[in-house]
Motif scaffolding. Structure first.
Motif, PDB file in Angstrom:
ATOM      1  N   LEU A  72       0.840  -1.196   0.000  1.00  0.00           N
ATOM      2  CA  LEU A  72       0.000   0.000   0.000  1.00  0.00           C
ATOM      3  C   LEU A  72       0.876   1.247   0.000  1.00  0.00           C
ATOM      4  N   ARG A  73       0.764   2.017  -1.064  1.00  0.00           N
ATOM      5  CA  ARG A  73       1.474   3.298  -1.167  1.00  0.00           C
ATOM      6  C   ARG A  73       0.458   4.313  -1.667  1.00  0.00           C
ATOM      7  N   ARG A  74      -0.015   5.148  -0.740  1.00  0.00           N
ATOM      8  CA  ARG A  74      -1.120   6.020  -1.129  1.00  0.00           C
ATOM      9  C   ARG A  74      -1.307   7.149  -0.128  1.00  0.00           C
ATOM     10  N   GLU A  75      -1.797   8.272  -0.655  1.00  0.00           N
ATOM     11  CA  GLU A  75      -2.311   9.357   0.171  1.00  0.00           C
ATOM     12  C   GLU A  75      -3.823   9.156   0.288  1.00  0.00           C
ATOM     13  N   ILE A  76      -4.325   9.089   1.503  1.00  0.00           N
ATOM     14  CA  ILE A  76      -5.755   8.862   1.727  1.00  0.00           C
ATOM     15  C   ILE A  76      -6.325  10.084   2.436  1.00  0.00           C
ATOM     16  N   GLY A  77      -7.180  10.821   1.742  1.00  0.00           N
ATOM     17  CA  GLY A  77      -7.823  11.980   2.352  1.00  0.00           C
ATOM     18  C   GLY A  77      -8.948  11.557   3.277  1.00  0.00           C
ATOM     19  N   TRP A  78      -9.246  12.403   4.252  1.00  0.00           N
ATOM     20  CA  TRP A  78     -10.297  12.043   5.208  1.00  0.00           C
ATOM     21  C   TRP A  78     -11.650  11.881   4.525  1.00  0.00           C
ATOM     22  N   ALA A  79     -11.859  12.569   3.409  1.00  0.00           N
ATOM     23  CA  ALA A  79     -13.134  12.439   2.696  1.00  0.00           C
ATOM     24  C   ALA A  79     -13.327  11.040   2.120  1.00  0.00           C
ATOM     25  N   LEU A 102      -7.689  -0.515  11.253  1.00  0.00           N
ATOM     26  CA  LEU A 102      -8.494  -0.898  10.097  1.00  0.00           C
ATOM     27  C   LEU A 102      -9.194   0.325   9.520  1.00  0.00           C
ATOM     28  N   LEU A 103      -9.338   0.330   8.204  1.00  0.00           N
ATOM     29  CA  LEU A 103     -10.011   1.434   7.511  1.00  0.00           C
ATOM     30  C   LEU A 103     -11.141   0.892   6.654  1.00  0.00           C
ATOM     31  N   VAL A 104     -12.304   1.520   6.767  1.00  0.00           N
ATOM     32  CA  VAL A 104     -13.439   1.244   5.884  1.00  0.00           C
ATOM     33  C   VAL A 104     -13.609   2.453   4.975  1.00  0.00           C
ATOM     34  N   PRO A 105     -13.404   2.294   3.658  1.00  0.00           N
ATOM     35  CA  PRO A 105     -13.550   3.450   2.762  1.00  0.00           C
ATOM     36  C   PRO A 105     -15.016   3.810   2.555  1.00  0.00           C
ATOM     37  N   VAL A 106     -15.258   5.050   2.150  1.00  0.00           N
ATOM     38  CA  VAL A 106     -16.625   5.461   1.839  1.00  0.00           C
ATOM     39  C   VAL A 106     -17.080   4.717   0.590  1.00  0.00           C
ATOM     40  N   PRO A 107     -18.379   4.513   0.417  1.00  0.00           N
ATOM     41  CA  PRO A 107     -18.869   3.835  -0.787  1.00  0.00           C
ATOM     42  C   PRO A 107     -18.377   4.533  -2.052  1.00  0.00           C
ATOM     43  N   GLY A 108     -17.917   3.726  -2.994  1.00  0.00           N
ATOM     44  CA  GLY A 108     -17.416   4.256  -4.248  1.00  0.00           C
ATOM     45  C   GLY A 108     -15.917   4.466  -4.289  1.00  0.00           C
ATOM     46  N   VAL A 109     -15.259   4.405  -3.135  1.00  0.00           N
ATOM     47  CA  VAL A 109     -13.803   4.552  -3.066  1.00  0.00           C
ATOM     48  C   VAL A 109     -13.180   3.172  -2.913  1.00  0.00           C
ATOM     49  N   THR A 110     -12.182   2.887  -3.737  1.00  0.00           N
ATOM     50  CA  THR A 110     -11.505   1.590  -3.693  1.00  0.00           C
ATOM     51  C   THR A 110     -10.106   1.759  -3.120  1.00  0.00           C
ATOM     52  N   GLU A 112      -7.104  -0.892  -1.849  1.00  0.00           N
ATOM     53  CA  GLU A 112      -6.713  -2.297  -1.793  1.00  0.00           C
ATOM     54  C   GLU A 112      -5.440  -2.457  -0.952  1.00  0.00           C
ATOM     55  N   PRO A 113      -5.220  -3.661  -0.395  1.00  0.00           N
ATOM     56  CA  PRO A 113      -6.084  -4.844  -0.453  1.00  0.00           C
ATOM     57  C   PRO A 113      -7.079  -4.880   0.710  1.00  0.00           C
ATOM     58  N   VAL A 114      -8.266  -5.401   0.432  1.00  0.00           N
ATOM     59  CA  VAL A 114      -9.286  -5.580   1.468  1.00  0.00           C
ATOM     60  C   VAL A 114      -9.076  -6.959   2.085  1.00  0.00           C
ATOM     61  N   THR A 115      -8.549  -6.985   3.291  1.00  0.00           N
ATOM     62  CA  THR A 115      -8.183  -8.259   3.926  1.00  0.00           C
ATOM     63  C   THR A 115      -8.827  -8.456   5.290  1.00  0.00           C
ATOM     64  N   ALA A 116      -9.681  -7.526   5.708  1.00  0.00           N
ATOM     65  CA  ALA A 116     -10.227  -7.606   7.064  1.00  0.00           C
ATOM     66  C   ALA A 116     -11.699  -7.206   7.050  1.00  0.00           C
ATOM     67  N   ARG A 117     -12.288  -7.234   8.231  1.00  0.00           N
ATOM     68  CA  ARG A 117     -13.680  -6.829   8.422  1.00  0.00           C
ATOM     69  C   ARG A 117     -13.767  -5.896   9.617  1.00  0.00           C
ATOM     70  N   HIS A 118     -14.685  -4.944   9.522  1.00  0.00           N
ATOM     71  CA  HIS A 118     -14.954  -4.093  10.677  1.00  0.00           C
ATOM     72  C   HIS A 118     -15.396  -4.989  11.828  1.00  0.00           C
ATOM     73  N   PRO A 119     -14.771  -4.891  13.005  1.00  0.00           N
ATOM     74  CA  PRO A 119     -15.055  -5.845  14.086  1.00  0.00           C
ATOM     75  C   PRO A 119     -16.465  -5.762  14.650  1.00  0.00           C
ATOM     76  N   VAL A 126      -9.683  -2.446   5.200  1.00  0.00           N
ATOM     77  CA  VAL A 126      -8.270  -2.558   4.843  1.00  0.00           C
ATOM     78  C   VAL A 126      -7.451  -2.490   6.127  1.00  0.00           C
ATOM     79  N   GLU A 127      -6.547  -3.437   6.297  1.00  0.00           N
ATOM     80  CA  GLU A 127      -5.644  -3.384   7.446  1.00  0.00           C
ATOM     81  C   GLU A 127      -4.500  -2.437   7.102  1.00  0.00           C
ATOM     82  N   LEU A 128      -4.528  -1.255   7.701  1.00  0.00           N
ATOM     83  CA  LEU A 128      -3.520  -0.245   7.395  1.00  0.00           C
ATOM     84  C   LEU A 128      -2.211  -0.484   8.123  1.00  0.00           C
ATOM     85  N   LEU A 129      -2.307  -0.933   9.370  1.00  0.00           N
ATOM     86  CA  LEU A 129      -1.106  -0.977  10.203  1.00  0.00           C
ATOM     87  C   LEU A 129      -1.299  -1.954  11.348  1.00  0.00           C
TER      88      LEU A 129
END
Length: 250
Positions: A72-79, A102-110, A112-119, A126-129
């Protein structure tokens, strides 16, 4: 806030490589076995060292997150962020797992990789760290995320402790099966944290049924006396909340 990479993995990798080299340099009896062990240690250390030397950045700022790590190499804005959760996976054989973000993106934002679930609600995440990768303590990371992410961020570690802080249970011979006890405690904590009366009632019933039927015994497990005391206190906490709910309703 810029998180700093934990250098413990790099040091361990160097120890493996140097240990393997020393085994090769100073051969003795049983040379074949020593050579196999040495080559294995060097290979394992080299792989870990390469991983530890990869670029790493994790920044938490007013604009969002700056992430540069393997996968994962990305800038992720709060929006782009719907939810951020600091959580701790269930224990394994009584040993705590490092917290993870863990991060859950807003609908329509992709993202990757999606490897986890909101507990709590099971949404893809996405498991960020994993926090053992950095030197900062979970409380420091939580404070920075609360400051910049606002209501998007939930610290489940702190919420569980506030709902019911379970003590460390002693481990010995012929004790309760640790995974089973940990699941019951987590179930009760999550129910208390949820604010849902039906969830608390269900958790209380599950714990009472489990203790009435008798928790499974393992060769190595949690102290039966301590566990019974903690589970009794948890059931009481769940019942107290239900009494408060009834009083509020009337």
């Amino acid at each position: 806030m810029e998180l700093r990479r934990n250098r413990g993995a790099r040091a361990l990798a160097l120890v493996c490589v140097l240990g393997g080299v020393l085994l090769l340099v100073y051969p003795t009896d049983g040379a074949l076995l020593r050579t196999i062990i040495a080559v294995g240690a060097i290979a394992l250390g080299a792989v870990a060292l390469v991983s530890a030397m990869r670029p790493f950045r994790f920044g938490i700022h007013a604009e969002g997150l700056s992430i540069r790590r393997p996968g994962l190499r990305r800038e992720i804005g709060w929006a782009e962020v719907d939810a951020l959760v600091l959580d701790e996976p269930p224990r394994r054989d009584g040993h705590p797992e490092p917290p993870r973000l863990l991060l859950v993106p807003v609908p329509g934002v992709t993202i990757e990789p999606v490897t986890a679930r909101h507990p709590l609600d099971g949404r893809p995440a996405v498991e960020l760290l994993v926090l053992d990768q950095v030197r900062e303590q979970p409380e420091q990371v939580s404070a920075a995320l609360a400051q910049y992410a606002g209501s998007r961020f939930v610290d489940l570690l702190a919420l569980r402790r506030a709902a019911f802080e379970a003590p460390e249970l002693s481990v010995g011979l012929r004790g309760y099966q640790m995974d089973r006890v940990d699941r019951l405690i987590r179930r009760g904590q999550d129910a208390l944290m949820s604010g849902d009366a039906s969830a608390r009632q269900a958790a209380r019933g599950e714990i009472e049924r489990a203790t009435t039927a008798g928790l499974p015994i393992a060769q190595r497990g949690y102290s039966t006396f301590q566990t019974d005391t903690v589970l009794d206190a948890l059931v009481t906490a769940l019942a107290d909340h239900q009494s408060t709910d009834r009083e509020t309703a009337t």
